[in-house]
Design a protein around this motif. Structure first.
Motif, PDB file in Angstrom:
ATOM      1  N   VAL A 139      44.048  53.591  43.067  1.00 12.28           N
ATOM      2  CA  VAL A 139      44.025  52.259  42.457  1.00 12.28           C
ATOM      3  C   VAL A 139      42.567  51.866  42.232  1.00 12.28           C
ATOM      4  CG1 VAL A 139      44.704  49.838  42.694  1.00 12.28           C
ATOM      5  CG2 VAL A 139      46.143  51.619  43.685  1.00 12.28           C
ATOM      6  N   ILE A 140      42.313  51.223  41.104  1.00 16.13           N
ATOM      7  CA  ILE A 140      40.950  50.782  40.783  1.00 16.13           C
ATOM      8  C   ILE A 140      40.941  49.264  40.645  1.00 16.13           C
ATOM      9  CG2 ILE A 140      39.030  50.946  39.150  1.00 16.13           C
ATOM     10  CD1 ILE A 140      40.229  53.627  38.227  1.00 16.13           C
ATOM     11  N   VAL A 141      39.927  48.632  41.213  1.00 16.25           N
ATOM     12  CA  VAL A 141      39.699  47.197  41.035  1.00 16.25           C
ATOM     13  C   VAL A 141      38.291  47.028  40.468  1.00 16.25           C
ATOM     14  CG1 VAL A 141      39.515  44.944  42.141  1.00 16.25           C
ATOM     15  CG2 VAL A 141      41.226  46.598  42.941  1.00 16.25           C
ATOM     16  N   VAL A 142      38.193  46.336  39.348  1.00 15.17           N
ATOM     17  CA  VAL A 142      36.885  46.029  38.762  1.00 15.17           C
ATOM     18  C   VAL A 142      36.592  44.553  38.990  1.00 15.17           C
ATOM     19  CG1 VAL A 142      35.493  45.929  36.663  1.00 15.17           C
ATOM     20  CG2 VAL A 142      37.087  47.831  37.017  1.00 15.17           C
ATOM     21  N   VAL A 143      35.519  44.280  39.701  1.00 17.51           N
ATOM     22  CA  VAL A 143      35.069  42.910  39.940  1.00 17.51           C
ATOM     23  C   VAL A 143      33.987  42.603  38.906  1.00 17.51           C
ATOM     24  CG1 VAL A 143      34.068  41.312  41.607  1.00 17.51           C
ATOM     25  CG2 VAL A 143      35.531  43.188  42.403  1.00 17.51           C
ATOM     26  N   VAL A 144      34.197  41.565  38.109  1.00 19.47           N
ATOM     27  CA  VAL A 144      33.271  41.213  37.032  1.00 19.47           C
ATOM     28  C   VAL A 144      32.428  40.030  37.473  1.00 19.47           C
ATOM     29  CG1 VAL A 144      33.064  40.490  34.627  1.00 19.47           C
ATOM     30  CG2 VAL A 144      34.872  42.095  35.312  1.00 19.47           C
ATOM     31  N   ASN A 145      31.136  40.180  37.364  1.00 16.02           N
ATOM     32  CA  ASN A 145      30.179  39.185  37.854  1.00 16.02           C
ATOM     33  C   ASN A 145      30.057  38.021  36.870  1.00 16.02           C
ATOM     34  OD1 ASN A 145      28.224  37.948  39.405  1.00 16.02           O
ATOM     35  ND2 ASN A 145      26.557  39.293  38.726  1.00 16.02           N
ATOM     36  N   ASP A 146      31.140  37.274  36.769  1.00 15.26           N
ATOM     37  CA  ASP A 146      31.180  36.107  35.878  1.00 15.26           C
ATOM     38  C   ASP A 146      32.086  35.070  36.529  1.00 15.26           C
ATOM     39  OD1 ASP A 146      31.776  34.279  33.627  1.00 15.26           O
ATOM     40  OD2 ASP A 146      30.823  35.841  32.401  1.00 15.26           O
ATOM     41  N   PRO A 147      31.632  33.818  36.642  1.00 15.88           N
ATOM     42  CA  PRO A 147      32.441  32.806  37.326  1.00 15.88           C
ATOM     43  C   PRO A 147      33.583  32.232  36.490  1.00 15.88           C
ATOM     44  CG  PRO A 147      30.366  31.847  36.628  1.00 15.88           C
ATOM     45  CD  PRO A 147      30.273  33.322  36.334  1.00 15.88           C
ATOM     46  N   LYS A 148      33.687  32.620  35.242  1.00 19.21           N
ATOM     47  CA  LYS A 148      34.796  32.132  34.419  1.00 19.21           C
ATOM     48  C   LYS A 148      36.105  32.710  34.931  1.00 19.21           C
ATOM     49  CE  LYS A 148      36.490  32.006  29.620  1.00 19.21           C
ATOM     50  NZ  LYS A 148      36.172  32.336  28.208  1.00 19.21           N
ATOM     51  N   TYR A 149      37.146  31.897  34.952  1.00 21.08           N
ATOM     52  CA  TYR A 149      38.445  32.303  35.471  1.00 21.08           C
ATOM     53  C   TYR A 149      39.051  33.373  34.574  1.00 21.08           C
ATOM     54  CZ  TYR A 149      43.383  31.756  36.823  1.00 21.08           C
ATOM     55  OH  TYR A 149      44.674  31.961  37.248  1.00 21.08           O
ATOM     56  N   GLY A 150      39.583  34.440  35.186  1.00 19.51           N
ATOM     57  CA  GLY A 150      40.235  35.466  34.393  1.00 19.51           C
ATOM     58  C   GLY A 150      40.576  36.693  35.205  1.00 19.51           C
ATOM     59  N   GLY A 151      41.346  37.574  34.593  1.00 19.74           N
ATOM     60  CA  GLY A 151      41.753  38.818  35.222  1.00 19.74           C
ATOM     61  C   GLY A 151      42.727  39.539  34.322  1.00 19.74           C
ATOM     62  N   ALA A 152      43.127  40.720  34.746  1.00 14.22           N
ATOM     63  CA  ALA A 152      44.108  41.509  33.993  1.00 14.22           C
ATOM     64  C   ALA A 152      44.693  42.567  34.898  1.00 14.22           C
ATOM     65  CB  ALA A 152      43.462  42.155  32.765  1.00 14.22           C
ATOM     66  N   GLY A 153      45.881  43.030  34.541  1.00 14.86           N
ATOM     67  CA  GLY A 153      46.531  44.103  35.279  1.00 14.86           C
ATOM     68  C   GLY A 153      46.924  45.222  34.351  1.00 14.86           C
ATOM     69  N   TYR A 154      46.228  46.345  34.472  1.00 19.47           N
ATOM     70  CA  TYR A 154      46.598  47.566  33.768  1.00 19.47           C
ATOM     71  C   TYR A 154      47.383  48.449  34.742  1.00 19.47           C
ATOM     72  CZ  TYR A 154      42.336  46.493  30.956  1.00 19.47           C
ATOM     73  OH  TYR A 154      41.355  45.917  30.191  1.00 19.47           O
ATOM     74  N   PRO A 155      48.038  49.507  34.259  1.00 17.81           N
ATOM     75  CA  PRO A 155      48.567  50.493  35.201  1.00 17.81           C
ATOM     76  C   PRO A 155      47.430  51.114  36.018  1.00 17.81           C
ATOM     77  CG  PRO A 155      49.565  50.787  33.034  1.00 17.81           C
ATOM     78  CD  PRO A 155      48.453  49.787  32.867  1.00 17.81           C
ATOM     79  N   GLN A 156      47.508  50.984  37.323  1.00 17.69           N
ATOM     80  CA  GLN A 156      46.550  51.540  38.291  1.00 17.69           C
ATOM     81  C   GLN A 156      45.167  50.879  38.232  1.00 17.69           C
ATOM     82  OE1 GLN A 156      47.433  55.842  37.064  1.00 17.69           O
ATOM     83  NE2 GLN A 156      47.250  56.015  39.285  1.00 17.69           N
ATOM     84  N   LEU A 157      45.040  49.789  37.518  1.00 18.01           N
ATOM     85  CA  LEU A 157      43.736  49.144  37.375  1.00 18.01           C
ATOM     86  C   LEU A 157      43.908  47.640  37.292  1.00 18.01           C
ATOM     87  CD1 LEU A 157      40.703  48.897  36.637  1.00 18.01           C
ATOM     88  CD2 LEU A 157      41.349  49.473  34.274  1.00 18.01           C
ATOM     89  N   ALA A 158      43.143  46.909  38.107  1.00 19.23           N
ATOM     90  CA  ALA A 158      43.143  45.451  38.076  1.00 19.23           C
ATOM     91  C   ALA A 158      41.723  44.960  37.866  1.00 19.23           C
ATOM     92  CB  ALA A 158      43.705  44.882  39.382  1.00 19.23           C
ATOM     93  N   THR A 159      41.576  43.866  37.105  1.00 21.23           N
ATOM     94  CA  THR A 159      40.269  43.237  36.936  1.00 21.23           C
ATOM     95  C   THR A 159      40.331  41.807  37.444  1.00 21.23           C
ATOM     96  OG1 THR A 159      40.651  42.312  34.721  1.00 21.23           O
ATOM     97  CG2 THR A 159      39.923  44.617  34.839  1.00 21.23           C
ATOM     98  N   LEU A 160      39.187  41.313  37.916  1.00 22.56           N
ATOM     99  CA  LEU A 160      39.087  39.930  38.334  1.00 22.56           C
ATOM    100  C   LEU A 160      37.645  39.488  38.194  1.00 22.56           C
ATOM    101  CD1 LEU A 160      38.688  39.624  42.120  1.00 22.56           C
ATOM    102  CD2 LEU A 160      39.421  41.809  41.192  1.00 22.56           C
ATOM    103  N   SER A 161      37.456  38.208  37.980  1.00 20.72           N
ATOM    104  CA  SER A 161      36.117  37.646  37.928  1.00 20.72           C
ATOM    105  C   SER A 161      35.749  37.129  39.313  1.00 20.72           C
ATOM    106  CB  SER A 161      36.067  36.514  36.896  1.00 20.72           C
ATOM    107  OG  SER A 161      36.789  35.387  37.382  1.00 20.72           O
ATOM    108  N   ILE A 162      34.611  36.429  39.406  1.00 27.15           N
ATOM    109  CA  ILE A 162      34.218  35.857  40.702  1.00 27.15           C
ATOM    110  C   ILE A 162      34.472  34.349  40.717  1.00 27.15           C
ATOM    111  CG2 ILE A 162      32.593  37.670  41.275  1.00 27.15           C
ATOM    112  CD1 ILE A 162      30.343  35.740  40.347  1.00 27.15           C
ATOM    113  N   HIS A 163      35.457  33.918  39.933  1.00 29.91           N
ATOM    114  CA  HIS A 163      35.915  32.535  40.008  1.00 29.91           C
ATOM    115  C   HIS A 163      36.373  32.238  41.434  1.00 29.91           C
ATOM    116  CE1 HIS A 163      38.791  29.182  39.400  1.00 29.91           C
ATOM    117  NE2 HIS A 163      38.004  28.848  38.391  1.00 29.91           N
TER     118      HIS A 163
END
Length: 458
Positions: A139-163
């Motif tokens: 499983v991969i998690v990408v943390v994005v260095n941006d305080p704007k609210y957001g995220g996404a869910g791909y197969p085997q991959l999740a993204t999130l901001s630092i909101h």
């Protein structure tokens, strides 16, 4: 998918890049062999060289929250976690808090598919970085260095901001990418594929007959179906209308769940599905010993301890049961003493089954909460004897370790071990053979090493 209707489950495809930078990999927690653990790889985007300590802090921020959430917390020892210190030239993400275009390593960008808070990345680059640095990843998690609210869910991959709500976003997105869960909110998503006879996700149903509802074992007999959205049923599993971007005709298991709104945990049915996903990549059995087959001798009343090792959930819910030729003999322990005289002559099958008895699961449709191993055990009455002492097949002669007790179909005898010729009871410290008190390699005496014939291995 962020539970505001603004983020959907992405299925996007990108070409892998021809090259990828080399980055530092930091081990956060290591609980076992990667082949028998779920390997989470975390990487940052929009983190410059000077931001790497912040990346480490942001990682622990969302991980500390994750290990408090069920079932992740109970099964923390089933996970390995590594952080890849990906370096970007600029902070943030495209269309985020710092501008429309940012120079980042993984191409993070808000506004994918026209949805402002859908936080996408270049999946080809992400998967290539993960595979080249931590090839065992699950499983991969990408943390994005941006305080704007957001995220996404791909197969085997999740993204999130630092909101500020990033930890909850992470849990929600892992519900998608790890647990294969659907969004449970009702905001329409034009063009999203329908369910057909029933929905493929474990937490959404198109069926209303009790016996056809996939989570019916969780529903009390007196719970009405569909279930009214009132406080009387707020803590119960039922059939609540509205899920998967539709307000009608699709149903969710409980009134609230993090797959629908923040501030609440995963519902019971979602926790169970996450547990299935966990065991789909791991096993209740880590290792067994010794190797099979096992040989025993009634002549020696020999015994062999069989053992099984398992990962350890927080609540210690794994139970081992032992079966001899199909009959249960023992339960609740990790070792079994196989005794020749008790088993009797012949071939036997000794099987250990390890099952997770957690209350977090009431179903196991894929048989992933149990694993088993079987030893083939042969019991004979043959043995080698010295001065009245019995030695089972495979045991060394204590008077001459160059010999082992060898049982064949026609004879029981002491035979040479490791290529040594021990016919006269003497042996040398090399490949030479002892003949008439002389160490020799063939017909020529071995004077080059000055070794004398001995009656010990020293």
């Amino acid at each position: 998918m962020v539970p505001t209707g603004s983020c959907k489950y992405l299925i996007l495809f990108f070409l892998f890049p021809a090259w990828v930078n080399a980055y530092e990999v930091e081990v956060i927690q290591e609980n076992g062999d990667p082949a028998r653990r779920i390997d989470i790889v975390v990487m940052g985007d929009g983190y410059r060289v000077d931001d790497q300590e912040q990346l480490s802090a942001d990682l622990h921020w969302f991980l500390d929250d994750l290990w408090q959430a069920s079932p992740f917390g109970e099964y923390r020892t089933f996970f390995n976690t590594k952080l890849i210190h990906v370096i970007s030239n600029e902070t943030g993400a495209d269309n985020g808090s710092f501008g429309d275009e940012r120079d980042t390593a993984l191409g993070a960008a808000y506004g994918c598919q026209g949805i402002d808070r859908l936080l996408c990345v270049n999946t080809g680059t992400v998967f290539e970085v993960a595979s080249s640095h931590v090839p065992e990843w699950d499983v991969i998690v990408v943390v994005v260095n941006d305080p704007k609210y957001g995220g996404a869910g791909y197969p085997q991959l999740a993204t999130l901001s630092i909101h500020a709500m990033a930890p909850e976003v992470a849990r929600h997105e892992l519900g998608h990418s790890f647990g294969h869960l659907a969004d449970e909110y009702e905001d329409p998503y034009p063009g999203f594929p329908g369910c057909g006879y029933d929905c493929p996700e474990p937490n959404v149903s198109a069926r209303t007959l009790r016996e056809e509802i996939k989570w019916n074992v969780w529903i009390d007999a007196d719970t009405p179906l569909p279930t009214p959205e009132t406080s009387a049923f707020a803590d119960l599993v039922g059939l609540f209308e509205g899920a998967r971007y539709q307000g009608l005709d699709l149903f969710r298991p409980q009134l609230t769940c993090i797959m629908r709104t923040f501030g609440v945990p995963f519902c019971d049915v979602c926790q169970e599905a996450l547990l299935w996903a966990l065991y789909d990549s791991t096993s209740p059995i880590d290792a067994t010993a010794p190797a099979s087959p096992v040989q025993l001798s009634t002549a020696c009343n020999s015994e062999q301890i069989l053992s099984v090792a398992s990962p350890q959930p927080l609540d210690n819910t794994l139970v081992a049961s032992w079966f001899v030729n199909g009959q249960e003999r023992l339960s609740g322990v990790r070792q079994f003493a196989a005794q020749a005289t008790e088993l009797g002559l012949g071939n036997h099958a000794i099987r250990v089954e390890v099952r997770d008895t957690t209350s977090l699961a009431r179903r196991d449709p894929f048989s992933v909460l149990v694993d088993a191993f079987t030893w083939s055990v042969e019991v004979t009455d043959a043995a080698c004897w010295i001065d009245g002492n019995c030695y089972a097949n495979g045991e060394a002669n204590p008077e001459n370790p160059c010999q082992i007790c060898t049982v064949t179909a026609n004879a029981v005898d002491w035979s040479a071990n490791d290529g040594q010729d021990c016919d006269d009871g003497l042996f040398c410290n090399g490949i030479e053979s002892c003949r008439d008190g002389i160490c020799a390699a063939g017909p020529v005496p071995c004077n080059d090493d000055a070794l004398a014939c001995t009656d010990t291995c020293n």
